[in-house]
Design an enzyme around this catalytic site. Sequence first.
Site, short mmCIF file in Angstrom:
data_model
loop_
_atom_site.label_atom_id
_atom_site.label_comp_id
_atom_site.label_asym_id
_atom_site.label_seq_id
_atom_site.Cartn_x
_atom_site.Cartn_y
_atom_site.Cartn_z
N TYR A 105 0.84 -1.21 0.00
CA TYR A 105 0.00 0.00 0.00
C TYR A 105 0.87 1.25 0.00
CZ TYR A 105 -4.37 2.52 0.96
OH TYR A 105 -5.47 3.33 0.88
N TYR B 56 -5.20 5.03 -8.10
CA TYR B 56 -5.57 4.85 -6.70
C TYR B 56 -6.95 4.21 -6.63
CZ TYR B 56 -6.67 6.15 -1.87
OH TYR B 56 -7.02 6.13 -0.54
#
Lengths: 143, 379
Positions: B279, B329
Amino acid sequence: MAYRPEPDRDSREWWERIARHEFAVQRCDICGTTRFPARAFCPACRSEAWHWQDVEPEGRVESWIVNHQAFVPGRRQPYVVVMVRLAAVPGCLVYGNWHGERPPEPGERVRASFDRIDETLTLVNWTPAGSLDPHPHQRTSFR
Amino acid sequence: MTAIAGVGYTPFTKDSGVSTLTLACRAVLAALEDAGLTADDVDGLATHRVGDSAPPTLVGPALGLTDLAWHLDQFGGGSVSHAVVGQAALAVAAGLAETVVCYRAINARSEFRMGGTGRGVPASPEVQYQAPYGYVAPPQQYAMYARAHMLKYGTKAEHFGHLAVTQRANAAKNPRALMRTPITLDDYLASRWIAEPFRLLDCCLETDGACAVVVTTAERARSLRRPPVLISAAAWGGGTSHLSAPDADPTVTAAAALAPRLYAQAGLGPEDVDVAEIYDCFTYSVIVQLEDYGFCAKGEGGPYVASGATALDGPLPVNTHGGFLSEGYVHGVNHIAEAVSQLRGDAGDRQVPGAEVALSTAQPGYILPATSALILRRS
């Protein structure tokens, strides 16, 4: 003012104390652990018994950022936010704007500056412990 | 044993021009098509969101699914992206559902920008101690933790820059990626300040798009179109908050507590991981997780990245799709889907040869006090 804090049922009295320039944290009646922010249970012993304890509004600089864009409306850039480790609650990190003519230094000792916004609201910002804030009315990029 | 049987995407753009409900439906159908299934096979839907997307109770009916056996609408940011797939695997393993599609649809550029315009400040009691000081947005919060790491361990801007450059090089090989033009360390250092110590190229993209994965039993997955990817471990937990940190150290994330549980569940360790999709809301997020997931010693994440270790031809290729920094994203689900692609061996020019074990991780618990992660294996 861009954002006005909204005290909750746990924190209201803390904000009222800050407005009187009293800096308090909670201390557990059973095991003596200090805590901040305000909440009902001691995370160490799970007791609900506690009292306010006035402490020195001091800490050390753990980190800081220099903001180059308006993350909230009405801010003049650049502005500095510091992360301060409270002396009275070593596991606790608090934030505020930096009242200094120079950048913060790592580990630097700082003291709270109580900046009155209006009758019911005072904010806690941070100033080098070795100096008195030379311009208490020029709240760094607050408006 | 459960498996991921398909992945699906919408295009990643700056303005999708459609609702998050439409994006969600398109990604769900694309993932089913990839698996060789149809919507009629679906009996479970799951998503995570922060009040900015379509829940399963809207997506189900929109696809004609009026009797979902199991569904999950998880409030939460990137911390829970991998927990959603873990919970879907639990539902499948428990027999509550057989085919669960996990999706994330987001118009994060054209509608609700994270921590930016288009929404108010989050409803958390911690906000009152931060927002009055102009401290509200994830890039600020991560920059604060990044500097703490720099001060404690000597991590440098160049370390962050190496990561951004490496991931852009990967994105250049990914047709889906929004940002495919290679960058240099000088480009990184010349990019404008956002919140010092973060520059523009430390920050993820804001993207409109959706991504979905199909979770089913390993047995069923083996009978479907694509090589199944086994969910070898799913773990969640840990916790910090903006006002406190584990062991009072803001340079340690929730991943440090979670990692031993995760590896034990899979029966392997960091040395067995062939590819990691980590992440990367910001460069620092990857560097600190490389430490907390045990790929290097605490404090060595910066030099580890700068050594080239995380490049495609390094010992641990990281964010082979380009990540949030360069692909787009989609709040964690695109990391899971890329791990699946790598393990199936269909990642094209960016394929890690012979990848058998992949780690994929969620936001490491700085913003919401929790994290989650998956270990996936080639069947």
